[in-house]
Enzyme design. Structure first.
Site, mmCIF file in Angstrom:
data_model
loop_
_atom_site.group_PDB
_atom_site.id
_atom_site.type_symbol
_atom_site.label_atom_id
_atom_site.label_comp_id
_atom_site.label_asym_id
_atom_site.label_seq_id
_atom_site.Cartn_x
_atom_site.Cartn_y
_atom_site.Cartn_z
ATOM 1 N N GLY A 1 0.810 -1.219 0.000
ATOM 2 C CA GLY A 1 0.000 0.000 0.000
ATOM 3 C C GLY A 1 0.838 1.260 0.000
ATOM 4 O O GLY A 1 2.028 1.221 -0.338
ATOM 5 N N ALA A 2 0.206 2.390 0.365
ATOM 6 C CA ALA A 2 0.830 3.717 0.247
ATOM 7 C C ALA A 2 1.347 3.864 -1.197
ATOM 8 O O ALA A 2 2.520 4.183 -1.428
ATOM 9 C CB ALA A 2 1.937 3.921 1.273
ATOM 10 N N LEU A 3 0.462 3.607 -2.124
ATOM 11 C CA LEU A 3 0.862 3.464 -3.533
ATOM 12 C C LEU A 3 1.324 4.780 -4.154
ATOM 13 O O LEU A 3 0.775 5.847 -3.874
ATOM 14 C CB LEU A 3 -0.300 2.887 -4.348
ATOM 15 C CG LEU A 3 -0.832 1.533 -3.888
ATOM 16 C CD1 LEU A 3 -1.910 1.030 -4.853
ATOM 17 C CD2 LEU A 3 0.277 0.492 -3.752
ATOM 18 N N GLY B 1 5.655 4.385 -8.658
ATOM 19 C CA GLY B 1 6.486 3.173 -8.785
ATOM 20 C C GLY B 1 5.602 1.937 -8.794
ATOM 21 O O GLY B 1 5.732 1.059 -9.660
ATOM 22 N N HIS B 2 4.681 1.863 -7.838
ATOM 23 C CA HIS B 2 3.744 0.730 -7.815
ATOM 24 C C HIS B 2 2.897 0.716 -9.088
ATOM 25 O O HIS B 2 2.636 -0.341 -9.667
ATOM 26 C CB HIS B 2 2.789 0.852 -6.618
ATOM 27 C CG HIS B 2 3.441 0.811 -5.270
ATOM 28 N ND1 HIS B 2 3.531 1.910 -4.460
ATOM 29 C CD2 HIS B 2 4.022 -0.200 -4.591
ATOM 30 C CE1 HIS B 2 4.129 1.582 -3.336
ATOM 31 N NE2 HIS B 2 4.445 0.317 -3.388
ATOM 32 N N GLN C 1 15.219 -8.555 -3.371
ATOM 33 C CA GLN C 1 13.912 -9.203 -3.179
ATOM 34 C C GLN C 1 13.500 -9.965 -4.444
ATOM 35 O O GLN C 1 12.968 -11.074 -4.365
ATOM 36 C CB GLN C 1 12.873 -8.133 -2.845
ATOM 37 C CG GLN C 1 11.454 -8.625 -2.778
ATOM 38 C CD GLN C 1 10.534 -7.608 -2.130
ATOM 39 O OE1 GLN C 1 10.500 -7.491 -0.922
ATOM 40 N NE2 GLN C 1 9.804 -6.860 -2.931
ATOM 41 N N SER D 1 7.479 4.339 -0.530
ATOM 42 C CA SER D 1 6.463 4.727 0.457
ATOM 43 C C SER D 1 7.127 5.393 1.658
ATOM 44 O O SER D 1 6.532 6.236 2.316
ATOM 45 C CB SER D 1 5.678 3.499 0.911
ATOM 46 O OG SER D 1 5.232 2.797 -0.210
HETATM 47 P P1 AMP Z 1 6.101 -2.360 -1.444
HETATM 48 O O1 AMP Z 1 4.704 -1.819 -1.347
HETATM 49 O O2 AMP Z 1 7.155 -1.441 -0.965
HETATM 50 O O3 AMP Z 1 6.202 -3.757 -0.881
HETATM 51 O O4 AMP Z 1 6.373 -2.508 -2.998
HETATM 52 C C1 AMP Z 1 5.530 -3.273 -3.823
HETATM 53 C C2 AMP Z 1 6.197 -3.468 -5.150
HETATM 54 O O5 AMP Z 1 6.425 -2.202 -5.763
HETATM 55 C C3 AMP Z 1 7.566 -4.146 -5.024
HETATM 56 O O6 AMP Z 1 7.702 -5.106 -6.067
HETATM 57 C C4 AMP Z 1 8.521 -3.002 -5.184
HETATM 58 O O7 AMP Z 1 9.779 -3.380 -5.695
HETATM 59 C C5 AMP Z 1 7.771 -2.128 -6.174
HETATM 60 N N1 AMP Z 1 8.271 -0.739 -6.114
HETATM 61 C C6 AMP Z 1 8.413 0.034 -5.009
HETATM 62 N N2 AMP Z 1 8.958 1.227 -5.332
HETATM 63 C C7 AMP Z 1 9.181 1.194 -6.672
HETATM 64 C C8 AMP Z 1 9.727 2.139 -7.611
HETATM 65 N N3 AMP Z 1 10.174 3.330 -7.239
HETATM 66 N N4 AMP Z 1 9.807 1.759 -8.903
HETATM 67 C C9 AMP Z 1 9.358 0.530 -9.306
HETATM 68 N N5 AMP Z 1 8.826 -0.383 -8.472
HETATM 69 C C10 AMP Z 1 8.731 -0.060 -7.171
#
Ligand code: AMP
Length: 282
Positions: A31-33, A36-37, A155, A188
């Site tokens: 969340g906190a999209l 990037g998400h 990851q 986030s």
């Molecule tokens: P998270 O919510 O932080 O667990 O991220 C969920 C997905 O979004 C993961 O696969 C992250 O690698 C991807 N993600 C987070 N930040 C970015 C970004 N700046 N650019 C591309 N993907 C991202």
């Protein structure tokens, strides 16, 4: 977009619509999209069509309870963004839905040395928690395609290994990191930075670029030391690592040899906020 909060209701829907979502893409998030998400959602929409997202702040991957407690929640905004992007399904489970038998697990994923370096070293147990939740989500959603961000480089490698270990039939796609114009990777956790800290935090991207420009010209040890010094001078409180590693194994590489596939990775604290970023080196 249809929102499901229970495993049962989601499974029922997916089973009733199997033809429709045969090649579904899945985007797990906490969340906190941000954009990037959304790049992951867009890639899945474009390449697979039917897209399922999940929002679940997984307690088992936080080794620091304060980090878990402070993790930002912006659900209404998240739902709006997913709707606008054309995401078909959002899975929004509770902790009890994901871990009906409790969060503790005796199951251990044999990740080998991938788990002992970089994030694995500084965040003990983190990748076991990540594998636990992604494995569970993949079993529930059973997508053909999984979309992850290169922003969390290690990851991606760890989940690739978990998929190979478990024999799950899902294809992993890595989506390039989305950055602010300043170079700062969207995260986030950036919400917890002041305006000034956000500017200082751009140093990570600068150091990655400097490493990229000088790899093969200066000794690796010098590049790492210089980057660490610059990060501290630019306002970072503590640097966990500046690493130059093999792209597949993520083991540190101490000496450059032409043709070797490398990635530079950085983790550092801007006050209490721990930021990570990386760049594949040409
Ligand atoms: P998270 O919510 O932080 O667990 O991220 C969920 C997905 O979004 C993961 O696969 C992250 O690698 C991807 N993600 C987070 N930040 C970015 C970004 N700046 N650019 C591309 N993907 C991202």
């Amino acid at each position: 977009m249809i929102i499901f909060k229970t495993v049962r209701s989601l499974r029922q829907y997916l089973e009733n619509n199997q033809g429709f979502q045969k090649n579904a893409g899945f985007v797990p998030t906490m969340g906190a999209l941000h954009s990037g998400h959304m790049a992951l959602i867009e890639a899945s929409k474009k390449e697979q069509g039917f897209t399922i997202a999940s929002i679940f702040v997984n307690p088992t991957q936080f080794n620091d309870p304060a980090d878990f407690a402070k993790y930002p929640v912006t659900l209404e905004n998240d739902i709006q963004q997913l709707e606008a992007a054309g995401c078909e399904v959002l899975f929004l489970p509770s902790v009890k839905e994901i871990y009906p038998d409790g969060v503790r697990s005796n199951f251990h994923y044999d990740l080998g040395d991938l788990e002992n370096v970089l994030e694995g070293f500084y965040r003990p147990g983190h990748f076991q928690g990540v594998c636990q939740v992604v494995h569970r989500l993949l079993e529930i959603v059973s997508p053909a395609h999984l979309y992850l961000g290169s922003k969390d480089y290690q990851q991606c490698k760890v989940i690739g290994k978990m998929i190979a270990l478990t024999g799950l039939k899902v294809q992993l796609h890595m989506v390039p990191t989305v950055r602010e114009e300043s170079g700062l990777a969207l995260s986030s956790r950036n919400m917890r930075l002041s305006k000034e800290e956000r500017e200082q935090a751009t140093s990570i991207f600068r150091q990655l670029r400097i490493i990229g420009e000088n790899i093969g010209k200066s000794p690796i040890a010098d590049l790492r030391e210089q980057a660490t010094r610059n990060l501290l001078a630019d306002g970072f409180r503590k640097v966990d690592y500046v690493a130059i590693a093999d792209r597949q194994t993520l083991q540190p590489v101490l000496q450059y040899t032409p043709g070797i596939q490398l990635v530079a990775l950085i983790a550092a604290f801007m006050n209490e906020v721990r930021l990570i970023d990386n760049m594949e080196l040409a």
